[in-house]
Design a protein around this motif. Structure first.
Motif, PDB file in Angstrom:
ATOM      1  N   VAL A  57       0.854  -1.193   0.000  1.00 38.30           N
ATOM      2  CA  VAL A  57       0.000   0.000   0.000  1.00 38.30           C
ATOM      3  C   VAL A  57       0.894   1.248   0.000  1.00 38.30           C
ATOM      4  O   VAL A  57       2.010   1.217   0.522  1.00 38.30           O
ATOM      5  N   ASP A  58       0.409   2.329  -0.595  1.00 35.67           N
ATOM      6  CA  ASP A  58       1.113   3.612  -0.547  1.00 35.67           C
ATOM      7  C   ASP A  58       1.066   4.104   0.892  1.00 35.67           C
ATOM      8  O   ASP A  58      -0.008   4.174   1.493  1.00 35.67           O
ATOM      9  N   HIS A  59       2.211   4.450   1.481  1.00 34.71           N
ATOM     10  CA  HIS A  59       2.252   4.689   2.923  1.00 34.71           C
ATOM     11  C   HIS A  59       3.409   5.601   3.320  1.00 34.71           C
ATOM     12  O   HIS A  59       4.289   5.908   2.522  1.00 34.71           O
ATOM     13  N   ASP A  60       3.392   5.962   4.575  1.00 35.35           N
ATOM     14  CA  ASP A  60       4.523   6.599   5.237  1.00 35.35           C
ATOM     15  C   ASP A  60       4.414   6.201   6.699  1.00 35.35           C
ATOM     16  O   ASP A  60       3.319   5.927   7.187  1.00 35.35           O
ATOM     17  N   PHE A  61       5.531   6.122   7.397  1.00 28.93           N
ATOM     18  CA  PHE A  61       5.446   5.854   8.830  1.00 28.93           C
ATOM     19  C   PHE A  61       6.685   6.373   9.536  1.00 28.93           C
ATOM     20  O   PHE A  61       7.733   6.556   8.935  1.00 28.93           O
ATOM     21  N   HIS A  62       6.516   6.653  10.819  1.00 29.37           N
ATOM     22  CA  HIS A  62       7.596   7.225  11.635  1.00 29.37           C
ATOM     23  C   HIS A  62       7.536   6.624  13.025  1.00 29.37           C
ATOM     24  O   HIS A  62       6.453   6.562  13.591  1.00 29.37           O
ATOM     25  N   PRO A  63       8.657   6.251  13.614  1.00 29.58           N
ATOM     26  CA  PRO A  63       9.971   6.136  12.975  1.00 29.58           C
ATOM     27  C   PRO A  63      10.084   4.824  12.215  1.00 29.58           C
ATOM     28  O   PRO A  63       9.255   3.933  12.372  1.00 29.58           O
ATOM     29  N   ARG A  64      11.107   4.698  11.391  1.00 26.79           N
ATOM     30  CA  ARG A  64      11.335   3.478  10.599  1.00 26.79           C
ATOM     31  C   ARG A  64      12.255   2.497  11.307  1.00 26.79           C
ATOM     32  O   ARG A  64      12.270   1.324  11.001  1.00 26.79           O
ATOM     33  N   ARG A  65      13.054   2.997  12.224  1.00 34.70           N
ATOM     34  CA  ARG A  65      13.961   2.112  12.973  1.00 34.70           C
ATOM     35  C   ARG A  65      14.270   2.761  14.305  1.00 34.70           C
ATOM     36  O   ARG A  65      14.031   3.945  14.504  1.00 34.70           O
ATOM     37  N   GLY A  66      14.785   1.946  15.206  1.00 34.66           N
ATOM     38  CA  GLY A  66      15.121   2.496  16.507  1.00 34.66           C
ATOM     39  C   GLY A  66      15.754   1.444  17.388  1.00 34.66           C
ATOM     40  O   GLY A  66      16.148   0.369  16.935  1.00 34.66           O
ATOM     41  N   ARG A  67      15.814   1.771  18.656  1.00 35.51           N
ATOM     42  CA  ARG A  67      16.426   0.898  19.645  1.00 35.51           C
ATOM     43  C   ARG A  67      15.539   0.926  20.878  1.00 35.51           C
ATOM     44  O   ARG A  67      15.050   1.979  21.276  1.00 35.51           O
ATOM     45  N   LEU A  68      15.304  -0.236  21.432  1.00 35.72           N
ATOM     46  CA  LEU A  68      14.493  -0.345  22.647  1.00 35.72           C
ATOM     47  C   LEU A  68      15.371  -0.834  23.783  1.00 35.72           C
ATOM     48  O   LEU A  68      16.082  -1.827  23.639  1.00 35.72           O
ATOM     49  N   GLU A  69      15.311  -0.149  24.904  1.00 35.35           N
ATOM     50  CA  GLU A  69      15.953  -0.603  26.138  1.00 35.35           C
ATOM     51  C   GLU A  69      14.955  -1.507  26.862  1.00 35.35           C
ATOM     52  O   GLU A  69      13.750  -1.386  26.665  1.00 35.35           O
ATOM     53  N   PRO A  70      15.424  -2.417  27.716  1.00 34.99           N
ATOM     54  CA  PRO A  70      14.493  -3.256  28.480  1.00 34.99           C
ATOM     55  C   PRO A  70      13.429  -2.414  29.193  1.00 34.99           C
ATOM     56  O   PRO A  70      13.745  -1.407  29.824  1.00 34.99           O
ATOM     57  N   GLY A  71      12.173  -2.815  29.042  1.00 35.24           N
ATOM     58  CA  GLY A  71      11.059  -2.111  29.671  1.00 35.24           C
ATOM     59  C   GLY A  71      10.553  -0.918  28.885  1.00 35.24           C
ATOM     60  O   GLY A  71       9.572  -0.290  29.278  1.00 35.24           O
ATOM     61  N   GLN A  72      11.178  -0.597  27.765  1.00 34.14           N
ATOM     62  CA  GLN A  72      10.809   0.593  26.992  1.00 34.14           C
ATOM     63  C   GLN A  72       9.777   0.262  25.918  1.00 34.14           C
ATOM     64  O   GLN A  72       9.711  -0.869  25.429  1.00 34.14           O
ATOM     65  N   GLN A  73       8.974   1.274  25.557  1.00 32.99           N
ATOM     66  CA  GLN A  73       8.000   1.148  24.472  1.00 32.99           C
ATOM     67  C   GLN A  73       8.284   2.193  23.410  1.00 32.99           C
ATOM     68  O   GLN A  73       8.880   3.233  23.693  1.00 32.99           O
ATOM     69  N   GLN A  74       7.839   1.912  22.201  1.00 30.75           N
ATOM     70  CA  GLN A  74       7.960   2.861  21.092  1.00 30.75           C
ATOM     71  C   GLN A  74       6.690   2.791  20.266  1.00 30.75           C
ATOM     72  O   GLN A  74       6.265   1.701  19.877  1.00 30.75           O
ATOM     73  N   GLN A  75       6.077   3.938  20.018  1.00 30.36           N
ATOM     74  CA  GLN A  75       4.913   3.958  19.127  1.00 30.36           C
ATOM     75  C   GLN A  75       5.367   4.294  17.717  1.00 30.36           C
ATOM     76  O   GLN A  75       6.230   5.159  17.518  1.00 30.36           O
ATOM     77  N   ILE A  76       4.792   3.591  16.752  1.00 29.78           N
ATOM     78  CA  ILE A  76       5.040   3.864  15.337  1.00 29.78           C
ATOM     79  C   ILE A  76       3.720   4.321  14.750  1.00 29.78           C
ATOM     80  O   ILE A  76       2.704   3.638  14.885  1.00 29.78           O
ATOM     81  N   ILE A  77       3.722   5.482  14.122  1.00 28.13           N
ATOM     82  CA  ILE A  77       2.522   5.995  13.466  1.00 28.13           C
ATOM     83  C   ILE A  77       2.617   5.634  11.987  1.00 28.13           C
ATOM     84  O   ILE A  77       3.603   5.950  11.325  1.00 28.13           O
ATOM     85  N   VAL A  78       1.590   4.947  11.484  1.00 25.55           N
ATOM     86  CA  VAL A  78       1.552   4.491  10.096  1.00 25.55           C
ATOM     87  C   VAL A  78       0.454   5.264   9.371  1.00 25.55           C
ATOM     88  O   VAL A  78      -0.689   5.307   9.840  1.00 25.55           O
TER      89      VAL A  78
END
Length: 106
Positions: A57-78
Motif C-alpha cells: 500500500v502507498d504509505h509513510d510511517f515514523h519512525p522506521r527504525r530504533g532501539r528499545l531498552e528493556p522495559g521501553q515502548q515505542q509507538q510507530i505511526i503508520v
C-alpha cells in the motif's frame, strides 16, 4: 508474563496489535492513521535494535527504525494513503526474526 491476545512477540519484543482491521482500528486522517506499539520486556538482557517496513500500500510511517531498552515502548505511526480495499503487511525485524502485522479492509 501475561500476553495480550492481540499482540505478536519475538526476542522479548511485543508488537501490538497483531493485526489491523483498518476501518475499525485506524483513525481516518487524510486516508488512515494507524498506531503500532513496540515494547521490549523489562526482563530482557539487552537493548535491541529494530527496523520496520510496509508493503502492499502507498504509505509513510515514523519512525522506521530504533532501539528499545528493556522495559521501553515505542509507538510507530503508520499513514496509509489509499482507500479500501487494502491488503498490506507491516513487518518489524528484530535480531534475525520478523514480526508481521497484517493491515486489511474490504
Amino acid at each position: 508474563t501475561v500476553m495480550d491476545a492481540n499482540a505478536a512477540s519475538t526476542n522479548g519484543v511485543t508488537v501490538t496489535p497483531s493485526s489491523f482491521d483498518i476501518q475499525n482500528d485506524c483513525q481516518p486522517d487524510n486516508e488512515y492513521r494507524c498506531t503500532i506499539t513496540l515494547a521490549l520486556s523489562s526482563d530482557a538482557d539487552n537493548a535491541v535494535s529494530w527496523s520496520a517496513s510496509l508493503k502492499g500500500v502507498d504509505h509513510d510511517f515514523h519512525p522506521r527504525r530504533g532501539r528499545l531498552e528493556p522495559g521501553q515502548q515505542q509507538q510507530i505511526i503508520v499513514y496509509l494513503y489509499e482507500t479500501c480495499p487494502i491488503d498490506a503487511e507491516f513487518d518489524v525485524a528484530v535480531k534475525h526474526q520478523q514480526l508481521n502485522v497484517p493491515l486489511h479492509c474490504n
